[in-house]
Design a protein around this motif. Structure first.
Motif, PDB file in Angstrom:
ATOM      1  N   VAL A   1      -0.840   6.826  27.514  1.00 58.11           N
ATOM      2  CA  VAL A   1      -1.211   7.550  28.809  1.00 58.11           C
ATOM      3  C   VAL A   1      -3.036   7.476  29.107  1.00 58.11           C
ATOM      4  O   VAL A   1      -3.586   7.408  28.018  1.00 58.11           O
ATOM      5  CB  VAL A   1      -0.876   8.968  28.972  1.00 58.11           C
ATOM      6  CG1 VAL A   1       0.522   8.788  29.082  1.00 58.11           C
ATOM      7  CG2 VAL A   1      -1.146   9.828  27.802  1.00 58.11           C
ATOM      8  N   ASP A   2      -3.188   7.657  30.174  1.00 57.52           N
ATOM      9  CA  ASP A   2      -4.802   7.498  30.381  1.00 57.52           C
ATOM     10  C   ASP A   2      -5.506   8.726  30.031  1.00 57.52           C
ATOM     11  O   ASP A   2      -6.521   8.956  29.239  1.00 57.52           O
ATOM     12  CB  ASP A   2      -5.134   7.505  31.968  1.00 57.52           C
ATOM     13  CG  ASP A   2      -4.551   6.107  32.404  1.00 57.52           C
ATOM     14  OD1 ASP A   2      -5.067   5.120  31.779  1.00 57.52           O
ATOM     15  OD2 ASP A   2      -3.737   6.109  33.418  1.00 57.52           O
TER      16      ASP A   2
ATOM     17  N   GLY B   1      -9.158   6.453  26.182  1.00 56.77           N
ATOM     18  CA  GLY B   1      -8.706   7.413  27.139  1.00 56.77           C
ATOM     19  C   GLY B   1      -9.393   8.889  27.050  1.00 56.77           C
ATOM     20  O   GLY B   1     -10.604   8.774  26.212  1.00 56.77           O
ATOM     21  N   SER B   2      -8.664  10.085  27.546  1.00 58.55           N
ATOM     22  CA  SER B   2      -9.637  11.207  27.624  1.00 58.55           C
ATOM     23  C   SER B   2      -8.432  12.165  27.176  1.00 58.55           C
ATOM     24  O   SER B   2      -7.304  12.196  27.535  1.00 58.55           O
ATOM     25  CB  SER B   2     -10.301  11.495  28.947  1.00 58.55           C
ATOM     26  OG  SER B   2      -9.325  11.488  29.796  1.00 58.55           O
ATOM     27  N   PHE B   3      -8.929  13.451  26.752  1.00 57.48           N
ATOM     28  CA  PHE B   3      -8.107  14.484  25.915  1.00 57.48           C
ATOM     29  C   PHE B   3      -8.690  15.702  26.271  1.00 57.48           C
ATOM     30  O   PHE B   3      -9.990  15.918  25.866  1.00 57.48           O
ATOM     31  CB  PHE B   3      -7.733  13.944  24.345  1.00 57.48           C
ATOM     32  CG  PHE B   3      -6.900  15.029  23.740  1.00 57.48           C
ATOM     33  CD1 PHE B   3      -5.536  14.731  23.704  1.00 57.48           C
ATOM     34  CD2 PHE B   3      -7.329  16.278  23.270  1.00 57.48           C
ATOM     35  CE1 PHE B   3      -4.849  15.586  22.794  1.00 57.48           C
ATOM     36  CE2 PHE B   3      -6.544  17.089  22.536  1.00 57.48           C
ATOM     37  CZ  PHE B   3      -5.098  16.896  22.271  1.00 57.48           C
TER      38      PHE B   3
ATOM     39  N   ALA C   1      -3.234   7.536  37.828  1.00 55.17           N
ATOM     40  CA  ALA C   1      -3.611   7.220  36.639  1.00 55.17           C
ATOM     41  C   ALA C   1      -2.308   8.201  35.965  1.00 55.17           C
ATOM     42  O   ALA C   1      -1.636   8.878  36.344  1.00 55.17           O
ATOM     43  CB  ALA C   1      -4.877   8.139  36.135  1.00 55.17           C
ATOM     44  N   THR C   2      -2.131   8.044  34.599  1.00 52.89           N
ATOM     45  CA  THR C   2      -1.124   8.404  33.740  1.00 52.89           C
ATOM     46  C   THR C   2      -1.590   9.740  32.848  1.00 52.89           C
ATOM     47  O   THR C   2      -2.491   9.664  32.429  1.00 52.89           O
ATOM     48  CB  THR C   2      -0.271   7.543  32.925  1.00 52.89           C
ATOM     49  OG1 THR C   2      -1.247   6.751  32.272  1.00 52.89           O
ATOM     50  CG2 THR C   2       0.538   6.725  33.876  1.00 52.89           C
ATOM     51  N   LEU C   3      -0.911  10.795  32.875  1.00 53.11           N
ATOM     52  CA  LEU C   3      -1.379  12.123  32.249  1.00 53.11           C
ATOM     53  C   LEU C   3      -0.310  12.547  31.383  1.00 53.11           C
ATOM     54  O   LEU C   3       1.078  12.727  31.955  1.00 53.11           O
ATOM     55  CB  LEU C   3      -1.620  13.089  33.106  1.00 53.11           C
ATOM     56  CG  LEU C   3      -2.089  14.530  32.550  1.00 53.11           C
ATOM     57  CD1 LEU C   3      -3.693  14.235  31.960  1.00 53.11           C
ATOM     58  CD2 LEU C   3      -2.549  15.459  33.794  1.00 53.11           C
TER      59      LEU C   3
END
Length: 315
Positions: free
Chosen positions: A217-218, A238-240, A152-154
């Motif tokens: 980004v994910d 996505g998530s933060f 995944a991308t971060l």
């Protein structure tokens, strides 16, 4: 023994070197003879009264003095009852995650719950090891909240800072593809920590990240407290992770799950971070050392900004 305390909130000069009784560990606690204590932004926020003003700790005056300092590395010199995992003479790192206490890590000795203490890295000096607990756990717990799978991308903001740098390394270790933002002069440092992609600070973050990762980004670890600017780089759904909560926590727009990272001591997780440091997968960075008696100078340097890594106080 000596300890740095605050009686009245204020600037760096509010830090007072005081005589204090040597603390005695109770059941489930250990006493650590402090070899090094890292200087963190939360220490400045405690000293200034910002945390009390935000309702995160009782107001000043509710006890005669407030202790300062979360991160510690040192040697156990006393243990309380019902402690079996830790023994006198053990080299350890620890985290004081309680705010309303009379003594913190800026002292000759500190008492912590045993579950807030872990074996120190074997190959890392105490001055470097002291930078691991608070910042390493913050990065680790942020990544755990995001729960991103390998590949995944971060996005990591503030990637050259203490929390951001650890987040980059830990994410790369998990197989995440990291896009990092920091000052242009820090690009080599950040890429060396494991960032695959880099966005210089000052660029329009959402557009710049989406040019590298179409659609966004994910997930993101917002160590620089950029809030909505960093959220804009995250894809729908996505998530933060906001590392401090409060006004830097954006609303969960576009179906993005927003987490606040409220740090907690975790002996097992700290032991894992220490092991990564011994393996060369986690890089403590020390911006400088000062003696305990010069804590006010350390806070002045912290507030001046521009540090890479943490200042550390030594006896």
């Amino acid at each position: 023994m000596r300890a740095i305390i605050v009686r009245t909130p204020g600037g760096p000069g509010a830090l007072e070197l005081s005589d204090a009784p040597v603390p005695v560990p109770g059941p489930g606690q250990v006493r650590i003879r402090v070899a090094a204590a890292a200087v963190n932004p939360v220490d400045a926020a405690t000293r200034s009264g910002a945390l009390a003003g935000a309702g995160l700790m009782p107001p000043f005056g509710s006890r005669p003095a407030v202790g300062i300092g979360w991160d510690v590395a040192g040697t156990v010199d006393a243990v309380g009852g019902r402690v079996t995992r830790i023994a006198v003479g053990d080299e350890v790192i620890g985290l004081k995650d309680r705010l309303d206490v009379p003594l913190g890590a800026y002292a000759d000795a500190i008492v912590l719950d045993a579950d807030a203490v872990a074996p120190a890295p074997r190959s890392v000096p105490a001055v470097e090891a002291a930078t691991i607990p608070l910042n390493g756990l913050t990065a680790l717990q942020a990544l755990d909240l995001l729960g991103l799978p390998s590949g995944a991308t971060l996005l990591v903001t503030g990637a050259a800072g203490a929390v951001g740098g650890y987040a980059v390394e830990l994410a790369a270790h998990r197989g995440l593809r990291v896009a990092a933002t920091a000052s242009a002069s820090d690009e080599a440092l950040v890429r060396g920590l494991g960032a695959e992609m880099f966005v210089p600070r000052g660029a329009h973050l959402g557009d710049a990240v989406r040019a590298l990762v179409p659609g966004g980004v994910d997930g993101a670890v917002d160590a620089a407290l950029l809030s909505v600017a960093a959220l804009d780089a995250v894809r729908n759904g996505g998530s933060f992770a906001a590392v401090n909560g409060g006004p830097a926590t954006p609303l969960p727009l576009r179906g993005i799950t927003v987490h606040n990272v409220w740090i907690r001591a975790d002996a097992a997780a700290m032991a894992g971070l220490a092991a990564l440091a011994d393996e060369g997968r986690l890089t403590p960075r020390v911006a400088g050392t000062l003696p305990l008696a010069e804590a006010s100078k350390a806070h002045a340097r912290l507030e001046a900004g521009g540090l890479r890594g943490r200042l550390v106080l030594t006896p």
